[in-house]
Design a protein around this motif. Structure first.
Motif, PDB file in Angstrom:
ATOM      1  N   GLU A   1       0.642  -1.160  -0.164  1.00 16.34           N
ATOM      2  CA  GLU A   1      -0.046  -0.183   0.232  1.00 16.34           C
ATOM      3  C   GLU A   1       0.750   1.130   0.251  1.00 16.34           C
ATOM      4  O   GLU A   1       0.600   2.126  -0.387  1.00 16.34           O
ATOM      5  N   GLY A   2       1.775   1.217   0.600  1.00 13.34           N
ATOM      6  CA  GLY A   2       2.870   2.675   0.418  1.00 13.34           C
ATOM      7  C   GLY A   2       3.859   2.586  -0.409  1.00 13.34           C
ATOM      8  O   GLY A   2       4.056   3.914  -0.992  1.00 13.34           O
ATOM      9  N   ALA A   3       3.918   1.754  -1.259  1.00 12.77           N
ATOM     10  CA  ALA A   3       4.425   1.719  -1.861  1.00 12.77           C
ATOM     11  C   ALA A   3       4.076   2.011  -3.358  1.00 12.77           C
ATOM     12  O   ALA A   3       4.522   3.274  -4.060  1.00 12.77           O
ATOM     13  N   GLU A   4       3.151   1.691  -3.595  1.00 13.80           N
ATOM     14  CA  GLU A   4       1.788   1.931  -4.335  1.00 13.80           C
ATOM     15  C   GLU A   4       1.516   3.705  -4.260  1.00 13.80           C
ATOM     16  O   GLU A   4       1.668   4.688  -5.289  1.00 13.80           O
TER      17      GLU A   4
ATOM     18  N   ILE B   1       3.513  12.270   2.833  1.00 11.02           N
ATOM     19  CA  ILE B   1       3.066  10.615   3.221  1.00 11.02           C
ATOM     20  C   ILE B   1       2.750   9.942   4.427  1.00 11.02           C
ATOM     21  O   ILE B   1       2.254   9.687   4.485  1.00 11.02           O
ATOM     22  N   GLU B   2       3.804   9.832   4.594  1.00  7.16           N
ATOM     23  CA  GLU B   2       4.156   9.788   5.934  1.00  7.16           C
ATOM     24  C   GLU B   2       2.741  10.241   7.089  1.00  7.16           C
ATOM     25  O   GLU B   2       3.057   9.898   7.892  1.00  7.16           O
ATOM     26  N   ASP B   3       2.929  12.012   6.888  1.00  6.02           N
ATOM     27  CA  ASP B   3       2.631  12.717   7.660  1.00  6.02           C
ATOM     28  C   ASP B   3       0.334  12.508   7.663  1.00  6.02           C
ATOM     29  O   ASP B   3      -0.444  12.753   8.134  1.00  6.02           O
ATOM     30  N   THR B   4       0.670  12.647   5.996  1.00  2.00           N
ATOM     31  CA  THR B   4      -1.220  11.843   5.894  1.00  2.00           C
ATOM     32  C   THR B   4      -1.894  10.768   5.455  1.00  2.00           C
ATOM     33  O   THR B   4      -2.438  10.974   5.725  1.00  2.00           O
ATOM     34  N   HIS B   5      -0.998   9.974   5.527  1.00  2.00           N
ATOM     35  CA  HIS B   5      -1.491   8.761   4.800  1.00  2.00           C
ATOM     36  C   HIS B   5      -2.007   8.280   6.545  1.00  2.00           C
ATOM     37  O   HIS B   5      -1.434   7.861   7.539  1.00  2.00           O
ATOM     38  N   PRO B   6      -3.122   7.373   6.289  1.00  2.00           N
ATOM     39  CA  PRO B   6      -3.713   6.921   7.758  1.00  2.00           C
ATOM     40  C   PRO B   6      -3.164   6.028   7.697  1.00  2.00           C
ATOM     41  O   PRO B   6      -2.612   5.458   9.643  1.00  2.00           O
ATOM     42  N   LEU B   7      -2.520   5.393   7.576  1.00  2.00           N
ATOM     43  CA  LEU B   7      -0.840   4.130   7.638  1.00  2.00           C
ATOM     44  C   LEU B   7       0.126   5.211   7.896  1.00  2.00           C
ATOM     45  O   LEU B   7       1.587   4.314   7.958  1.00  2.00           O
ATOM     46  N   GLY B   8       0.101   6.125   7.314  1.00  2.00           N
ATOM     47  CA  GLY B   8       1.658   6.920   7.108  1.00  2.00           C
ATOM     48  C   GLY B   8       2.705   7.216   8.556  1.00  2.00           C
ATOM     49  O   GLY B   8       4.240   6.707   8.810  1.00  2.00           O
ATOM     50  N   ARG B   9       2.517   6.473   9.806  1.00  2.00           N
ATOM     51  CA  ARG B   9       2.601   6.581  11.247  1.00  2.00           C
ATOM     52  C   ARG B   9       3.890   5.388  11.312  1.00  2.00           C
ATOM     53  O   ARG B   9       4.693   5.303  11.532  1.00  2.00           O
ATOM     54  N   LEU B  10       3.078   4.740  10.176  1.00  2.00           N
ATOM     55  CA  LEU B  10       4.426   3.171  10.112  1.00  2.00           C
ATOM     56  C   LEU B  10       5.016   2.770   8.542  1.00  2.00           C
ATOM     57  O   LEU B  10       6.252   2.010   8.359  1.00  2.00           O
ATOM     58  N   PHE B  11       4.874   4.233   8.072  1.00  2.00           N
ATOM     59  CA  PHE B  11       6.106   4.385   6.538  1.00  2.00           C
ATOM     60  C   PHE B  11       6.958   4.803   6.746  1.00  2.00           C
ATOM     61  O   PHE B  11       7.664   6.226   8.126  1.00  2.00           O
ATOM     62  N   ASP B  12       8.371   4.508   6.783  1.00  2.00           N
ATOM     63  CA  ASP B  12       9.586   4.956   6.961  1.00  2.00           C
ATOM     64  C   ASP B  12      10.424   5.591   5.430  1.00  2.00           C
ATOM     65  O   ASP B  12      10.660   4.271   5.333  1.00  2.00           O
ATOM     66  N   ILE B  13      10.454   6.443   4.986  1.00  2.00           N
ATOM     67  CA  ILE B  13      10.491   6.529   3.992  1.00  2.00           C
ATOM     68  C   ILE B  13      11.668   7.242   3.304  1.00  2.00           C
ATOM     69  O   ILE B  13      11.718   9.123   3.876  1.00  2.00           O
ATOM     70  N   ASP B  14      12.800   7.521   3.813  1.00  2.00           N
ATOM     71  CA  ASP B  14      14.670   8.190   3.789  1.00  2.00           C
ATOM     72  C   ASP B  14      14.228   8.668   1.740  1.00  2.00           C
ATOM     73  O   ASP B  14      14.289   7.885   0.932  1.00  2.00           O
ATOM     74  N   VAL B  15      14.547  10.169   2.180  1.00  2.00           N
ATOM     75  CA  VAL B  15      15.448  10.181   0.752  1.00  2.00           C
ATOM     76  C   VAL B  15      17.175  10.597   1.024  1.00  2.00           C
ATOM     77  O   VAL B  15      17.188  11.241   1.586  1.00  2.00           O
ATOM     78  N   LEU B  16      17.688   9.923   0.001  1.00  2.00           N
ATOM     79  CA  LEU B  16      18.635  10.832   0.338  1.00  2.00           C
ATOM     80  C   LEU B  16      19.734  11.067  -1.474  1.00  2.00           C
ATOM     81  O   LEU B  16      18.961  10.620  -2.299  1.00  2.00           O
TER      82      LEU B  16
END
Length: 454
Positions: A56-59, A104-119
């Protein structure tokens, strides 16, 4: 999926391998990199539910990139006992990417479970503070996550329970919304199919003077929340006897009828459909609650289990009921109408309507053609009490005989033949509303079977 607990050493090795892969991709592409994992507390880092959350997060990430026209140069994902990982190389400004991923991390209902790093392309990780955002919040109390994590404020069991609740709740809501959406879509497809003998469609109002195409659109839209409630009713009572589910569906059906009348200024556009589609929504909910598979056979079998006790009671106590047209038809001819159809698991849908709809679409017929043809087969297979109520039994027999002759001559009758039937039905004030409801059911189940997300 086999559930496996991992050790601290496993996680350390996984982090080291992930860091190596990140730098390897940055060196190769010399572009910015998105690395997506999940925040899952405890020793179990992967399961069917966790992987579903990851997908779901990847999509969601790819949807955000696509709508913004951001080019993806490379994509890789892995599913391991130590967790799910995705690496996405993008050609875009680093600040824009960080803002999008943080959103995405802040607004998606599951966003708190998402860890999206940007390098960045030099290998450095961009922090939230660099784009003016504060620290992420705690899953339990909403406080700064670093403070709660470093002090271990919340027990592991509490974190795990909250995580599972979030995931299960999100996907349950998604399922309910999807099924209710299919139900409304089916009603819209039914009224849109044109031509349909004697029925409201895009070409005319059929044999009706008190409703039009937009009456049906208004009504269908008003029924969405009630279809949702019916699916939830099925899920919540999945372990209860079918009779309990049916009684609750009846209650919600009354609410749905009120919504229909409010939307149409007291015109009956969907009363029969509310009964039939409501039972199907409840049946789907029960199957979901019991972790069954949504096939046409299973859904309609469950409909029969739900409806049979009610139908048997109604027919055994016919003299105590209000003298409706349906009661009179049963007493005079033994015709059970929609209650009998539901109690038998909608056999006309399973054995006639749905197969011909799927076959016609597969062989290249348009939705109009497939829908119109399916309606004729349903009308020839099931007893339509609406036609009898608007005329008499002998007229219905004549109509059925005419339809059988047409279908025996042509497997897929031409639109001109169906238009001619439309003119005949309108001249005789006939309207096969029962067959129209069965057509909506065919579309409903067709959408469910075509859905690859279930």
């Amino acid at each position: 999926m086999e559930i496996r607990k991992v050790q601290v050493t496993d996680m350390m090795a996984a982090r080291e391998a992930r860091a190596f892969r990140q730098q390897e991709l940055i060196r190769k592409y010399e572009k910015n990199l998105i690395c997506f994992t999940l925040n899952i507390a405890g020793p179990v880092k992967n399961s069917d539910l966790i992987q579903q959350t990851f997908e779901e997060g990847a999509e969601c990430i790819f949807n955000q990139l696509r709508v913004r026209g951001i080019a993806v140069l490379f994509y890789e994902k892995t599913h391991k006992a130590t967790g799910n990982e995705a690496f996405i190389v993008v050609d875009c400004d680093i600040i824009e990417i960080k803002c999008i991923m943080s959103e995405i991390e802040d607004t998606h209902p599951l966003g708190r479970l998402f860890d999206i790093d940007v390098l960045a392309c030099d290998g450095t990780k961009m922090e939230r503070g660099e784009v003016g955002l504060g620290e992420r919040r705690c899953l339990i109390c909403g406080g700064p996550v670093h403070r709660c994590s470093s002090r271990r404020v919340h027990p592991l069991e509490e974190l795990q329970k909250k995580t599972v609740q979030m995931m299960e709740g999100y996907f349950l809501n998604h399922f309910v919304d999807k099924i209710a959406g299919f139900a409304m879509k089916a009603l819209l497809y039914e009224v849109s199919v044109s031509p349909k003998p004697g029925l409201v469609d895009r070409f005319n109002n059929g044999s009706h003077r008190d409703m039009d195409f937009y009456s049906f659109v208004d009504s269908a839209a008003a029924l969405i929340p009630h279809f949702k409630s019916m699916v939830r009713t099925g899920i919540e009572t999945a372990m209860e006897p079918p009779e309990k589910t049916f009684r609750k569906l009846q209650y919600e059906g009354v609410n749905a009828e009120c919504a229909m009348f409010d939307a149409t200024q007291n015109v009956n556009t969907h009363k029969g459909a509310i009964f039939s589609m409501g039972i199907i929504c409840g049946a789907i909910g029960r199957i979901k609650g019991n972790k069954g598979k949504l096939t046409a056979e299973q859904i309609l079998r469950e409909c029969g289990a739900l409806s049979k006790p009610y139908a048997e009671f109604a027919f055994n106590h016919i003299e105590q009921q209000r003298p409706t047209a349906g009661c009179q038809l049963y007493k005079k001819y033994g015709i059970k109408g929609v209650r009998g159809e539901a109690a038998d698991g909608f056999p006309a849908v399973l054995h006639a309507g749905l197969p011909i709809l799927k076959k016609a679409l597969a062989e290249g017929c348009t939705k109009d053609e497939a829908g119109s043809i399916t309606l004729l087969y349903l009308l020839s297979e099931a007893v339509d009490t609406n036609i009898i109520a608007r005329s008499d039994y002998s007229t219905y027999i004549d109509v059925k005989k005419q339809l059988n002759e047409i279908l025996n001559q042509e497997k897929y009758p031409a639109a001109a033949i169906i238009r001619d039937l439309d003119h005949q039905f309108i001249s005789k004030n006939l309207s096969p509303g029962g067959a129209a409801d069965l057509l909506a059911i065919c579309w409903f189940i067709y959408f469910i079977e075509c859905d690859d997300g279930e």
